[in-house]
Scaffold this motif. Structure first.
Motif, PDB file in Angstrom:
ATOM      1  N   LEU A 248       0.849  -1.197   0.000  1.00  0.00           N
ATOM      2  CA  LEU A 248       0.000   0.000   0.000  1.00  0.00           C
ATOM      3  C   LEU A 248       0.879   1.239   0.000  1.00  0.00           C
ATOM      4  O   LEU A 248       1.713   1.426   0.898  1.00  0.00           O
ATOM      5  N   ASP A 249       0.699   2.095  -1.009  1.00  0.00           N
ATOM      6  CA  ASP A 249       1.462   3.336  -1.137  1.00  0.00           C
ATOM      7  C   ASP A 249       0.512   4.520  -1.077  1.00  0.00           C
ATOM      8  O   ASP A 249      -0.301   4.729  -1.976  1.00  0.00           O
ATOM      9  N   LEU A 250       0.606   5.299   0.008  1.00  0.00           N
ATOM     10  CA  LEU A 250      -0.190   6.523   0.177  1.00  0.00           C
ATOM     11  C   LEU A 250       0.698   7.761   0.149  1.00  0.00           C
ATOM     12  O   LEU A 250       0.258   8.855   0.520  1.00  0.00           O
ATOM     13  N   SER A 251       1.912   7.639  -0.303  1.00  0.00           N
ATOM     14  CA  SER A 251       2.906   8.706  -0.205  1.00  0.00           C
ATOM     15  C   SER A 251       2.504   9.948  -1.008  1.00  0.00           C
ATOM     16  O   SER A 251       1.674   9.891  -1.915  1.00  0.00           O
TER      17      SER A 251
ATOM     18  N   LEU B 143      -0.842  -7.120   4.957  1.00  0.00           N
ATOM     19  CA  LEU B 143       0.024  -6.019   4.526  1.00  0.00           C
ATOM     20  C   LEU B 143       1.473  -6.226   4.979  1.00  0.00           C
ATOM     21  O   LEU B 143       1.742  -6.459   6.159  1.00  0.00           O
ATOM     22  N   GLU B 144       2.391  -6.112   4.012  1.00  0.00           N
ATOM     23  CA  GLU B 144       3.819  -6.218   4.302  1.00  0.00           C
ATOM     24  C   GLU B 144       4.557  -4.920   4.037  1.00  0.00           C
ATOM     25  O   GLU B 144       5.634  -4.691   4.601  1.00  0.00           O
ATOM     26  N   HIS B 145       4.001  -4.062   3.199  1.00  0.00           N
ATOM     27  CA  HIS B 145       4.711  -2.858   2.736  1.00  0.00           C
ATOM     28  C   HIS B 145       3.766  -1.672   2.852  1.00  0.00           C
ATOM     29  O   HIS B 145       2.725  -1.630   2.198  1.00  0.00           O
ATOM     30  N   LEU B 146       4.129  -0.692   3.697  1.00  0.00           N
ATOM     31  CA  LEU B 146       3.296   0.492   3.902  1.00  0.00           C
ATOM     32  C   LEU B 146       4.147   1.747   3.743  1.00  0.00           C
ATOM     33  O   LEU B 146       5.086   1.982   4.505  1.00  0.00           O
TER      34      LEU B 146
ATOM     35  N   LYS C  73       6.609  -5.673   7.079  1.00  0.00           N
ATOM     36  CA  LYS C  73       8.067  -5.777   6.976  1.00  0.00           C
ATOM     37  C   LYS C  73       8.714  -4.459   6.563  1.00  0.00           C
ATOM     38  O   LYS C  73       9.918  -4.276   6.774  1.00  0.00           O
ATOM     39  N   TYR C  74       7.927  -3.566   5.980  1.00  0.00           N
ATOM     40  CA  TYR C  74       8.470  -2.307   5.448  1.00  0.00           C
ATOM     41  C   TYR C  74       7.551  -1.173   5.869  1.00  0.00           C
ATOM     42  O   TYR C  74       6.344  -1.192   5.591  1.00  0.00           O
ATOM     43  N   LEU C  75       8.114  -0.170   6.564  1.00  0.00           N
ATOM     44  CA  LEU C  75       7.345   1.000   6.983  1.00  0.00           C
ATOM     45  C   LEU C  75       8.143   2.257   6.657  1.00  0.00           C
ATOM     46  O   LEU C  75       9.259   2.437   7.135  1.00  0.00           O
ATOM     47  N   ASN C  76       7.557   3.130   5.832  1.00  0.00           N
ATOM     48  CA  ASN C  76       8.229   4.356   5.409  1.00  0.00           C
ATOM     49  C   ASN C  76       7.470   5.555   5.959  1.00  0.00           C
ATOM     50  O   ASN C  76       6.336   5.832   5.558  1.00  0.00           O
ATOM     51  N   LEU C  77       8.129   6.274   6.892  1.00  0.00           N
ATOM     52  CA  LEU C  77       7.559   7.483   7.494  1.00  0.00           C
ATOM     53  C   LEU C  77       8.411   8.711   7.184  1.00  0.00           C
ATOM     54  O   LEU C  77       8.321   9.722   7.876  1.00  0.00           O
ATOM     55  N   GLU C  78       9.223   8.640   6.152  1.00  0.00           N
ATOM     56  CA  GLU C  78      10.118   9.756   5.840  1.00  0.00           C
ATOM     57  C   GLU C  78       9.321  11.013   5.486  1.00  0.00           C
ATOM     58  O   GLU C  78       8.300  10.954   4.791  1.00  0.00           O
ATOM     59  N   LEU C  79       9.815  12.145   5.989  1.00  0.00           N
ATOM     60  CA  LEU C  79       9.243  13.460   5.686  1.00  0.00           C
ATOM     61  C   LEU C  79       7.769  13.559   6.059  1.00  0.00           C
ATOM     62  O   LEU C  79       6.995  14.259   5.415  1.00  0.00           O
TER      63      LEU C  79
END
Length: 583
Positions: free
Chosen positions: A266-269, A287-290, A311-317
């Motif tokens: 899931l990409d909400l960037s 969900l493995e990739h957020l 397994k993957y969590l991106n909270l950059e910026l």
């Protein structure tokens, strides 16, 4: 599901002589000379490409490994048959012939990874690591015992797609993109062979589109539109990837994710107006990739703790993020990648909980005090991680930084110092100059609003630096001092200073006088940008600098007139390089 591809595509074609030359260049002389018949067969294959440059390039690369006449004869047969299954309105010389390069990929795994790239919008820069982690999240790669091995396979596949001219490197090889015609061909394959993708082309959406068979869709991309609200439940029991990045999202209803039990990516960037996540996101049990980077979210809902497979969590910026519930991060027991660079939540939480993250392997992070950095450097788990990107921001509790304290971060490729207002010195001891090259992976350095710094001498220990950006450092007078350059030269530790540098941006540096007092070879240099650096009169260039490179020098015209050159031949060499800065 059929994307909208009704428009004809106009492509300029090459004359037969130029077409054959381009094709043979891509095949390579070794293959062409493997058998006396191959030259004549190559002419026939090139003829089937109908002068289409992209077909000549991609099919030429595909044929580079075909060493026998029989393989070439078979290729001609396939290409001639392909004209019978063309997409109406496009022209017989287009997608079916390009598909030959797709068919020549080693196996179905490579082909699936290639088609996945078509989910990104036309001409969209795709961050290579982000792409590989999506492949991993979707299960497109082999099962691996560790993340490093999986990423290596991803890089191998990406490299193979680039070699086949189905992807191209951009932005210093940190990103890839699909040529628009290759993407159209990929979507044609998706339609022709009934892959269950949903990609909308050529329209501007402000709300969810309608589809007859949501339940069949496995991958959906609605990136780059103007969708504001997600207020309908989609019955997508087989959906595995959902791209909603770069929209104008404001509201996602709580039940929106209720019927997506298989969703793994899931990409909400890049939705800065998205302030809250729906609690219903807890229903995404697969969900493995957020990816929540560049969103306006203010808090992470505690309900996320149900995402046991993450397994993957991106909270950059996520610059508005104020609260992450206690024990939430440590609850992601399978987490392998945690990206928190420039996340507004401090690093303390991560440092407290990372000891419980058994599988954490990749980390990006911002430190906002010297004491917290020092604490992290004392944690075994911290050093066991691959620290890829690091930012030191608002350092107000220290006047000095020992840069060698970071030297054990062997995979660090991006380092930023931002608003370290009291920082007067970044230390590199003279007796350590012999060890120049501590930061072998460091490619990008960013300095901004470090008002007490007078030089950036420490950069000499980053031998593979590619991008150097320095902005708004009021006291900075030089990058490499005469003294430090002498020490480096004397030690013979790094005689090719800035030998990998491609980009140099110096902006709003009122006291900057010298980049380096000696001219440098700069064999990879592509761009220099100088803005509001009135005291900088000389560049580290001579007539031998950047040989063979098309260097662009951007700046104000008044500044350019005042530049002092090594000699007349240097001035003449770089005169065509200047492009006036446009405000």
């Amino acid at each position: 599901m059929q994307p909208n591809m009704a428009n004809n595509i106009r492509v300029e074609c090459l004359p037969s002589g130029e077409a054959l030359k381009l094709f043979e260049e891509k095949v390579g002389s070794e293959t062409l000379h493997m058998h006396p018949d191959i030259h004549k067969l190559a002419e026939a294959v090139a003829e089937e490409c109908a002068g289409l440059p992209l077909a000549l390039i991609t099919i030429g690369r595909a044929m580079a490994s075909k060493k026998t006449p029989q393989e070439w004869e078979y290729a001609i047969e396939v290409l001639r048959k392909s004209a019978a299954s063309v997409l109406p309105g496009v022209g017989k010389e287009m997608y079916p012939k390009l598909k030959f390069s797709y068919d020549c990929l080693p196996d179905e795994r490579f082909r699936s990874c290639f088609l996945y790239c078509s989910l990104y919008p036309e001409d969209h820069p795709i961050e290579k690591d982000q792409l590989i982690h999506c492949w991993i999240g979707e299960g497109l790669l082999d099962e691996h015992t560790n993340l490093s091995s999986a990423r290596n396979q991803g890089h191998f596949i990406r490299g193979s797609l680039i070699d086949a001219c189905l992807l191209e490197n951009i932005r210093g090889n940190y990103y890839v993109k699909m040529h628009d015609v290759v993407r159209d061909m990929a979507l044609w394959i998706v339609c022709e062979f009934e892959e269950k993708f949903f990609v909308k082309l050529g329209v501007q959406l402000k709300e969810l589109p309608e589809a007859e068979k949501w339940e069949e869709v496995t991958r959906m991309s609605l990136m780059g539109y103007q969708i504001e609200n997600l207020t309908e439940i989609l019955e997508c029991p087989n959906l595995q990837t959902l791209f909603l990045g770069s929209n104008d999202l404001k509201v996602i209803m709580n039940d929106f994710f209720n019927s997506m039990p298989m969703l793994s990516v899931l990409d909400l960037s890049h939705n800065m107006n998205l302030k809250e996540l729906p609690v219903g996101i807890a229903n995404l049990v697969s969900l493995e990739h957020l990816n929540l980077s560049w969103t306006g979210i203010r808090r992470l809902p505690v309900e996320l703790k149900t995402l046991a497979k993450l397994k993957y969590l991106n909270l950059e910026l996520t610059i508005d993020l104020r609260m992450i519930p206690q024990q939430l991060i440590s609850n992601f027991s399978k987490l392998q990648v945690l990206k928190m660079l420039a996340c507004n939540v401090g690093c303390s939480l991560v440092l407290e909980e990372m000891e419980h993250l058994k599988y954490l392997n990749v980390l990006t992070i911002t430190f906002r005090s010297a004491s917290k950095l020092e604490k992290a450097l004392g944690l075994k788990k911290f050093f066991n991680c691959v620290i890829e990107r690091l930012m030191l921001e608002d350092f107000n509790d220290s006047r000095s930084l020992n840069i060698l304290a970071l030297a054990n971060m062997q995979h660090l490729y991006s380092l930023g110092l931002l608003r370290c207002m009291n920082l007067e010195e970044v230390k590199i001891e003279s007796n350590k100059i012999e060890g120049v090259g501590f930061f072998h992976s460091l490619r990008f350095v960013y300095l901004s609003k470090c008002d007490q710094l007078r030089d950036a001498n420490w950069i000499i220990i980053a031998p593979h630096l590619e991008d150097l950006v320095i902005i708004n450092c009021k006291s900075l007078e030089e990058i490499i001092s005469e003294e430090k350059f002498g020490e480096v030269t004397k030690s013979k530790a790094n005689t090719n200073l800035f030998s990998k540098l491609k980009i140099l941006h110096l902006i709003c540096l009122p006291k900057m006088k010298t980049i380096c007092s000696h001219a440098l070879p700069l064999p990879r240099l592509k761009e220099i940008r100088i803005k509001r650096c009135a005291m900088l009169k000389k560049l580290p260039l001579n007539s031998n600098s950047a040989k063979g490179q098309r260097v662009v020098i951007k700046g104000e015209e008044e500044w350019w007139k005042e530049v002092e050159w090594e000699d007349e031949s240097t001035r003449l060499a770089f005169l065509p390089s200047f492009k006036p800065h446009v405000i």
